[in-house]
Design a protein around this motif. Sequence first.
Motif, PDB file in Angstrom:
ATOM      1  N   PRO A  35       0.812  -1.219   0.000  1.00  0.00           N
ATOM      2  CA  PRO A  35       0.000   0.000   0.000  1.00  0.00           C
ATOM      3  C   PRO A  35       0.846   1.270   0.000  1.00  0.00           C
ATOM      4  O   PRO A  35       0.471   2.271  -0.599  1.00  0.00           O
ATOM      5  CB  PRO A  35      -0.812  -0.128   1.300  1.00  0.00           C
ATOM      6  N   LEU A  36       2.005   1.228   0.659  1.00  0.00           N
ATOM      7  CA  LEU A  36       2.881   2.396   0.722  1.00  0.00           C
ATOM      8  C   LEU A  36       3.434   2.736  -0.652  1.00  0.00           C
ATOM      9  O   LEU A  36       3.595   3.904  -1.002  1.00  0.00           O
ATOM     10  CB  LEU A  36       4.036   2.137   1.694  1.00  0.00           C
ATOM     11  N   VAL A  37       3.682   1.721  -1.448  1.00  0.00           N
ATOM     12  CA  VAL A  37       4.323   1.895  -2.761  1.00  0.00           C
ATOM     13  C   VAL A  37       3.314   2.150  -3.877  1.00  0.00           C
ATOM     14  O   VAL A  37       3.637   2.769  -4.880  1.00  0.00           O
ATOM     15  CB  VAL A  37       5.175   0.641  -3.093  1.00  0.00           C
ATOM     16  N   GLU A  38       2.084   1.698  -3.715  1.00  0.00           N
ATOM     17  CA  GLU A  38       1.096   1.716  -4.796  1.00  0.00           C
ATOM     18  C   GLU A  38       0.956   3.096  -5.443  1.00  0.00           C
ATOM     19  O   GLU A  38       0.955   3.221  -6.676  1.00  0.00           O
ATOM     20  CB  GLU A  38      -0.268   1.258  -4.273  1.00  0.00           C
ATOM     21  N   LYS A  39       0.880   4.133  -4.646  1.00  0.00           N
ATOM     22  CA  LYS A  39       0.733   5.494  -5.172  1.00  0.00           C
ATOM     23  C   LYS A  39       1.900   5.849  -6.093  1.00  0.00           C
ATOM     24  O   LYS A  39       1.708   6.437  -7.167  1.00  0.00           O
ATOM     25  CB  LYS A  39       0.663   6.485  -4.006  1.00  0.00           C
ATOM     26  N   TYR A  40       3.101   5.472  -5.684  1.00  0.00           N
ATOM     27  CA  TYR A  40       4.290   5.808  -6.461  1.00  0.00           C
ATOM     28  C   TYR A  40       4.415   4.908  -7.691  1.00  0.00           C
ATOM     29  O   TYR A  40       4.915   5.336  -8.733  1.00  0.00           O
ATOM     30  CB  TYR A  40       5.538   5.708  -5.581  1.00  0.00           C
ATOM     31  N   TYR A  45       6.412   6.057 -14.477  1.00  0.00           N
ATOM     32  CA  TYR A  45       7.042   6.642 -15.657  1.00  0.00           C
ATOM     33  C   TYR A  45       7.507   8.077 -15.406  1.00  0.00           C
ATOM     34  O   TYR A  45       8.318   8.602 -16.170  1.00  0.00           O
ATOM     35  CB  TYR A  45       6.095   6.583 -16.853  1.00  0.00           C
ATOM     36  N   ASP A  46       6.993   8.694 -14.346  1.00  0.00           N
ATOM     37  CA  ASP A  46       7.528   9.993 -13.926  1.00  0.00           C
ATOM     38  C   ASP A  46       8.870   9.806 -13.218  1.00  0.00           C
ATOM     39  O   ASP A  46       9.713  10.691 -13.231  1.00  0.00           O
ATOM     40  CB  ASP A  46       6.554  10.704 -12.969  1.00  0.00           C
ATOM     41  N   LEU A  47       9.048   8.636 -12.608  1.00  0.00           N
ATOM     42  CA  LEU A  47      10.293   8.355 -11.893  1.00  0.00           C
ATOM     43  C   LEU A  47      11.387   7.897 -12.861  1.00  0.00           C
ATOM     44  O   LEU A  47      12.530   8.351 -12.795  1.00  0.00           O
ATOM     45  CB  LEU A  47      10.056   7.295 -10.821  1.00  0.00           C
ATOM     46  N   GLU A  69      12.176  13.970 -14.559  1.00  0.00           N
ATOM     47  CA  GLU A  69      12.140  15.327 -15.117  1.00  0.00           C
ATOM     48  C   GLU A  69      12.961  16.292 -14.263  1.00  0.00           C
ATOM     49  O   GLU A  69      13.670  17.159 -14.781  1.00  0.00           O
ATOM     50  CB  GLU A  69      10.686  15.805 -15.207  1.00  0.00           C
ATOM     51  N   ILE A  70      12.882  16.134 -12.951  1.00  0.00           N
ATOM     52  CA  ILE A  70      13.639  16.997 -12.043  1.00  0.00           C
ATOM     53  C   ILE A  70      15.116  16.628 -12.078  1.00  0.00           C
ATOM     54  O   ILE A  70      15.993  17.505 -12.096  1.00  0.00           O
ATOM     55  CB  ILE A  70      13.087  16.886 -10.610  1.00  0.00           C
ATOM     56  N   ARG A 225       4.102  17.676 -13.684  1.00  0.00           N
ATOM     57  CA  ARG A 225       2.696  17.762 -14.096  1.00  0.00           C
ATOM     58  C   ARG A 225       1.974  18.931 -13.412  1.00  0.00           C
ATOM     59  O   ARG A 225       0.801  18.828 -13.029  1.00  0.00           O
ATOM     60  CB  ARG A 225       1.967  16.449 -13.823  1.00  0.00           C
ATOM     61  N   GLY A 226       2.700  20.023 -13.220  1.00  0.00           N
ATOM     62  CA  GLY A 226       2.110  21.225 -12.658  1.00  0.00           C
ATOM     63  C   GLY A 226       2.020  21.261 -11.147  1.00  0.00           C
ATOM     64  O   GLY A 226       1.535  22.242 -10.582  1.00  0.00           O
TER      65      GLY A 226
END
Length: 258
Positions: A35-40, A45-47, A69-70, A225-226
């Motif tokens: 559950p901790l990882v699911e959001k990430y 693909y942003d990572l 991107e950062i 993404r803003g």
Amino acid sequence: MRRWRKKRRIFKSKVRIKAKKRVLKEEKITQGVSPLVEKYWLQRYDLFWRYDEGIKLDEEGWFSVTPEEIAVGHAQRCTGAGVVIDCFAGVGGNAIQFARVCDHVVAIDIDPEKVALAMNNAKVYGVEDHIDFVVGDFFQLAPSLKGDVLFLSPPWGGPSYKMTKKFTLDSLKPKDGHSMFQVAQKITPHIIMYLPRNVDLLEVEQLSWLSSPPLDIEIEGNTVRGHLKAITVYFGDAAITQLCLPQTLSGAACKVCI
């Protein structure tokens, strides 16, 4: 007219079915994710935009790696630099991008498992030959390190940092930000710090004007993404003068881009 309306309803129905299948597929894949990882994971693909080509992360890596991107933005500041030292390399997000534009990178992490993951990920991007991976404690290694730019992205204490109204430099791990900065300065004055978006900016500015001589500083807000994700602080030659609004802080030039 009725036939056109019927076709439109069929088209909308197909779109809904495809969207539902996509959601079900995502849910099926995330069943094996904590559950901790699911959001990430949903932001994978942003990572790493090459995630599907063999990228590997541990649980901490999912929420601590710099979004690509950062990381690319950090690396662009160092284009053509000789040696960049990534002091808390983790799973290699920043080290990979530095290696694409700099002569060489020294990627340090105290956790051998993270170093192994970083090596794997560097191979995915084809830059492993430009990185020296070191398992060790940055603070113990510091006296023997030499580099042109030093990148500090120390642990923020996990996702709970977001619950703090104002994140102080004392909250950084494994040492407070002031001590960390003093150690870094003995290697090079050209330092990049990657910090939480809610960091106390006054404390960050103090790092500059408490230095002798005071260092140029630029504070940059990083968005994906803003949405504001983090704050990057550039010191010394890593700071630039042609962007942002100049201010004066005890003789140090400060550029604020937030």
